[in-house]
Design an enzyme around this catalytic site. Structure first.
Site, short mmCIF file in Angstrom:
data_model
loop_
_atom_site.label_atom_id
_atom_site.label_comp_id
_atom_site.label_asym_id
_atom_site.label_seq_id
_atom_site.Cartn_x
_atom_site.Cartn_y
_atom_site.Cartn_z
N GLY A 284 26.20 -0.08 -3.50
CA GLY A 284 26.60 -0.53 -4.83
C GLY A 284 27.63 0.38 -5.49
O GLY A 284 28.66 -0.08 -5.97
N ALA A 285 27.34 1.67 -5.51
CA ALA A 285 28.22 2.62 -6.16
C ALA A 285 27.78 4.03 -5.82
O ALA A 285 26.72 4.22 -5.23
CB ALA A 285 28.19 2.43 -7.67
N MET A 286 28.61 5.01 -6.21
CA MET A 286 28.33 6.40 -5.85
C MET A 286 28.65 7.34 -6.99
O MET A 286 29.71 7.25 -7.61
CB MET A 286 29.14 6.74 -4.59
CG MET A 286 28.94 8.16 -4.10
SD MET A 286 27.21 8.45 -3.62
CE MET A 286 27.07 10.18 -4.02
N GLU A 287 27.74 8.28 -7.22
CA GLU A 287 27.76 9.11 -8.44
C GLU A 287 28.57 10.39 -8.32
O GLU A 287 28.29 11.36 -9.04
CB GLU A 287 26.31 9.48 -8.78
CG GLU A 287 25.60 10.45 -7.81
CD GLU A 287 24.73 9.79 -6.77
OE1 GLU A 287 24.97 8.62 -6.44
OE2 GLU A 287 23.81 10.47 -6.26
N ASN A 288 29.60 10.46 -7.47
CA ASN A 288 30.42 11.67 -7.33
C ASN A 288 30.72 12.29 -8.70
O ASN A 288 31.08 11.59 -9.63
CB ASN A 288 31.74 11.33 -6.65
CG ASN A 288 31.56 10.40 -5.49
OD1 ASN A 288 30.89 10.72 -4.53
ND2 ASN A 288 32.12 9.20 -5.60
N HIS A 320 23.07 3.55 -13.93
CA HIS A 320 22.46 4.30 -12.83
C HIS A 320 23.36 5.46 -12.39
O HIS A 320 22.92 6.61 -12.34
CB HIS A 320 22.20 3.35 -11.65
CG HIS A 320 21.57 4.00 -10.47
ND1 HIS A 320 20.22 3.96 -10.24
CD2 HIS A 320 22.10 4.71 -9.45
CE1 HIS A 320 19.94 4.62 -9.13
NE2 HIS A 320 21.07 5.09 -8.62
N GLU A 321 24.62 5.17 -12.10
CA GLU A 321 25.51 6.23 -11.59
C GLU A 321 25.77 7.27 -12.68
O GLU A 321 25.80 8.47 -12.41
CB GLU A 321 26.83 5.64 -11.09
CG GLU A 321 26.69 4.54 -10.04
CD GLU A 321 25.78 4.88 -8.88
OE1 GLU A 321 25.66 6.07 -8.53
OE2 GLU A 321 25.16 3.94 -8.32
N GLU A 343 16.79 9.48 -6.76
CA GLU A 343 16.91 8.02 -6.80
C GLU A 343 15.77 7.34 -7.56
O GLU A 343 15.99 6.45 -8.37
CB GLU A 343 17.06 7.44 -5.40
CG GLU A 343 18.36 7.87 -4.68
CD GLU A 343 19.64 7.55 -5.45
OE1 GLU A 343 19.58 6.76 -6.42
OE2 GLU A 343 20.70 8.10 -5.09
#
Ligand code: TRP
Ligand code: ZN
Length: 884
Positions: A284-288, A320-321, A343
């Site tokens: 879905g996405a990434m929290e970099n 969320h991210e 998570e």
């Protein structure tokens, strides 16, 4: 490779199969083997010479001995598919290094050194979408969990924290925008049309949070002022034509930032926060840190192309991210076994955020529906694992509904037992104590225990034991008193034959039948295998409402009089419990019908009780349409199958559709009136209008079952009149299941209308793959040959094949054709994108819970996959665990 060809690539005789190389014995990584890394890497400087097919990476690592680890005379830098071009220590080229299983091993004898390594990679050839890859002409990264080692050699583990300085240079025309984590500290022009930028991230982070983006992007800019007055520049970066569709994402981001300050006291900590939308993305996405990278699906929306559900999903994922900035980035994980630390907690945070932005009741019901349809089957199948796993071979396989969603439920139980305020004291302590650290789940539990003053001694078992507990409930009533006898059983799961009882918090209420009221909710905690709870002062036997709000992720087993369920479905003041009563009523009836244990009279009694509850729901003025829509949703086939030891998918489908048809016919007039009434509602984003849209499509679903001819006309009219994607998609979904002239015309219209908009064309594939049409399987086969289908884009693959694998009547055809198609897909996709390929294995892995004929066919397909040469670690782990 196409799907048809893989079938003939199979070995024709067993000798050939034997000759094929054994799949690499999957190395098991164990939680108990954790040891700290012998070196610290306080700083890293990366220099990228960017090119789509050739990117050169120079990495300079400052390394120091880690006093907390045993001394080592070498350093192991992880690598995956890399060749070192040059290696230097303290400025001197060296060649006494070696390579072991992809890793670079370098002798080091001093206390601190500068290690420099140069590598070269080909982003365009990176079809796994892990590491640095090309997507639609731009370059981007995905490093979680172990993608950084595909860019450069590095201790690619979450407990090695470094500050990053990143320089990148490339042709300005191709990559006008150059982004990385943190703040841009310098930029300038290079030679021959090149330009460069330098970024610095002041916060130490593990390599999985590194990100880089280079491409032709435009930005939706905004500002946010934090509660302490820090001005943050916000940017959402997309392709130029997508810019108008970033408004909702930006609003969601600002809402997330405000909410985290208010609900958890968490403030943003950089001057810049960027989000980039990418159309090729595994998840879905990434929290970099400071540079979130998103699947376009969770960024882009406008009323004409995104449904109400899409809007909600975007809000949830943006939240969320963003929330990971604290739960994941400021406090990260010691090792990947602790994944649920970030998570589970972050999913809980995004659930609470979405509840606060919309309807708490609806959000809870939806979250439980997801848990039951995805996590419960995982927990009762061959891939069951605790939210903190004990071992893995490929960590990508453990980004599961168990780690994420059950993880969130476990933390939610702590919150329920402590209460909101005390729980907040616990999380405050957790953030204060572990800021800047790589922590464990145990650290989290201890912080909640101390901060919230809650004894979580045996509660820790929730982290260690897999399997959905079953709680059986018996109620006695005598002499004014109610006695509840509760018993729990945690079922055996692979590797865990015996379980201990776990503390289970259950919210409950006892309703007086006459007044339809209760005298206040109780919270009981079932600590042992068995316990009784006594409540006095009842003049007559009350009606029990239990596990209200789904206070524990368990399955409740009890015999309830259907009349009591009808009562709760109408009068329970807990919205989840009301939904649950409807579900229980239908599940009870359908299970009896599927088991063949109903005579005509029994069938009639069951259906009449359901009809009574349904009619009440349709007519009740006390609830809004959003809730009405929820209450009308029948339990899914997966959830029904979950109730049975061994399921016959055909029988489940037949009985569930039969009930739908019966209700649709019985309630035709009311449903048609409802559809008309909802059609009059405003076309805006108010809860009333959203409720009306939900209801419209729900009404069509039943009408299509009961009176398909009329329904097709109604659905076509809804499709034609639609001014938003919710109505249009809903109508097309219903039409796709019907054999009618309206069907093909609208499907063709939809394609023509949205051709060129990848996210909407994904819907077009999914609608057909999910449909109730008897030829759905043939449709999927044909769609796989469509010019717009490609195995190289995960969204497209999922839109066709995940939708298909989740469509029981199509997937479970008795001849096994559906299983063969999914196995062929896995084999074709594995060499391209193993992470995505492995995600299809669980659909075949459920074979032990399916009737014997189909089970044999499913198993045979798993064996065929297992025998294929050169299988990825991802797929081979999932397949071998499914066959074990
Ligand atoms: N950490 C990401 C999230 O939950 C998940 C994720 C994104 C991921 N991309 C991935 C996990 C690739 C594994 C591989 O928000
Ligand atoms: Zn996450």
């Amino acid at each position: 490779m196409d799907i048809a060809r893989t079938q003939s690539a199979l070995p024709e005789n067993p000798e050939m199969a034997d000759a094929a190389p054994e799949p690499r014995a999957p190395l098991l990584i164990r939680r108990e083997d954790y040891t700290p890394f012998p070196w610290l890497v306080p700083e890293i400087a990366l220099d990228f010479a960017l090119g789509l097919e050739k990117t050169r990476v120079h990495a300079a690592l400052t390394v120091q001995r880690n006093a907390a680890a045993p001394r080592s005379e070498s350093i192991r830098l992880n690598g995956d598919g890399l060749t070192p071009i040059a290696v230097a220590v303290d400025g001197e080229a060296v060649n006494d290094w070696s390579v072991d299983g992809g890793d670079l091993i370098l002798p080091l004898h001093g206390d601190s050194h500068l290690v420099e390594v140069t590598t070269q990679i080909d982003p365009l050839a990176n079809s796994q979408l892990m590491g640095l890859y090309a997507s639609g002409g731009m370059l981007c990264t995905q490093c979680e969990a172990e993608g950084f080692r595909r860019i450069t050699f590095f201790p690619d583990r979450p407990d090695v924290l470094s500050t990053y300085r990143v320089r990148m240079e490339g042709p300005r025309s191709q990559f006008p925008v150059l982004l990385s984590n943190g703040n841009r500290v310098a930029q300038g022009d290079g030679e021959e049309g090149a330009h460069w930028a330098e970024w610095h991230d002041p916060w130490p982070k593990p390599s999985y949070l590194f990100a880089l983006v280079a491409g032709d992007l435009v930005c939706n800019r905004d500002r946010f002022v934090t509660r302490s007055g820090r001005e943050v520049e916000l940017g959402i970066w997309v392709r130029e034509s997508d810019l108008p569709r970033t408004v909702h994402a930006m609003q969601s981001l600002k809402n997330s930032m405000r909410w985290d300050e208010e609900a958890f006291g968490r403030e943003y900590d950089l001057d810049l926060f960027n989000i980039v939308a990418v159309s090729d993305f595994n998840m879905g996405a990434m929290e970099n840190k400071g540079l979130n990278i998103f699947n376009t699906k969770y960024v882009l929306a406008d009323r004409g192309t995104a449904t109400d559900a899409d809007y909600d999903a975007i809000e949830g994922v943006i939240g969320h991210e963003y929330f990971h900035n604290w739960s994941g980035n400021r406090v990260t994980c010691r090792d990947w076994f602790q994944l649920s630390l970030k998570e589970g907690f972050t999913v809980l945070r995004d659930q609470l955020f979405s509840a606060a932005m919309g309807s708490e009741a609806i959000k809870r019901i939806e979250d439980v529906r997801v848990l039951r349809s995805i996590q419960f089957p995982e927990d009762s199948g061959p891939l069951a694992h605790p939210i903190r796993p004990d071992s893995y071979s490929e960590i990508s396989n453990f980004y599961t509904a168990t780690v994420y969603n059950k993880g969130a439920e476990v933390i939610r139980m702590m919150r329920t037992m402590a209460g909101t305020e005390r729980f907040r004291r616990g999380t405050d302590l957790y953030f204060a104590r572990h800021d800047g650290e790589a922590a464990t789940c145990e650290d989290f539990v201890r912080a909640i225990e101390e901060g919230a003053e809650l004894d979580l001694g045996r509660f820790r078992l929730w982290y260690a034991q897999a399997g959905t507990p079953k709680v059986s409930v018996a109620m006695d009533y005598a002499d004014d008193a109610v006695t509840l006898r509760l018993r729990q059983l945690v079922p055996p799961t692979p590797g865990q034959p015996e379980k201990q009882p776990m503390p289970i918090p259950l919210r409950l209420a006892l309703f007086d039948r006459e007044s339809r009221a209760h005298r206040g909710e109780e919270l009981v905690v079932l600590e042992e295998a068995e316990a009784s709870f006594r409540f006095t002062g009842f003049a007559q036997r009350p009606v029990l409402s239990i596990n209200r709000g789904f206070s524990a992720p368990v399955s409740i087993e009890r015999r309830v009089d259907p009349a009591d369920l009808v009562f709760l479905a109408q009068y329970d003041d807990d919205p989840f419990a009301r939904y649950e009563a409807m579900q229980d009523l239908v599940v009870g009836h359908l299970c009896d019908a599927i088991g063949g244990g109903l005579d005509d009279a029994g069938m009639e009694r069951g259906r009449d009780a359901i009809l009574q509850a349904f009619s009440a729901v349709l007519a009740d003025d006390g609830i809004d349409d959003l809730m009405r829509g929820e209450l009308m949703i029948l339990p899914s086939q997966t959830y029904l199958a979950e109730q049975m030891l061994v399921a016959d998918p055909h029988a489940i489908h037949r009985e569930r559709e039969g009930l739908k048809r019966w209700l649709g016919a019985k309630l035709e007039a009311q449903l048609a009136a409802l559809h008309d009434r909802a059609g009059e509602a405003a076309d805006d984003t108010s809860p009333a209008a959203r409720g009306a849209r939900k209801l419209k499509t729900q009404a069509l679903v039943y009408l299509a079952a009961g009176t398909p001819g009329h329904a097709a006309q109604r659905a076509a009219a809804q499709y034609d009149a639609a001014t938003n994607m919710t109505d249009r998609q809903g109508a097309l979904m219903v039409l796709a299941g019907l054999e009618s002239p309206e069907r093909s015309a609208r499907l063709a219209d939809f394609y023509d209308r949205y051709c060129g908009n990848a996210l909407v064309i994904d819907k077009w594939f999914a609608i057909q793959a999910q449909s109730l049409h008897p030829d759905a399987l043939a449709h999927v086969k044909a769609l796989a040959e469509h010019p717009d289908f490609t195995l190289r884009n995960p969204n497209r693959v999922r839109s066709l094949y995940m939708a298909f694998a989740a469509n029981p009547h199509a997937f479970h055809t008795a001849d096994g054709e559906g299983y063969r198609m999914i196995a062929d897909l896995i084999l074709a996709l594995d060499p391209i994108n193993p992470q995505t390929a492995a995600r299809f294995v669980p659909s075949l892995g459920r074979w032990r819970r399916i009737e014997p004929h189909r089970a044999g066919l499913m198993r045979a397909e798993l064996e065929r996959i297992a025998a294929a040469p050169g299988l990825s670690r991802d797929t081979s782990e999932q397949v071998s665990r499914s066959l074990a």
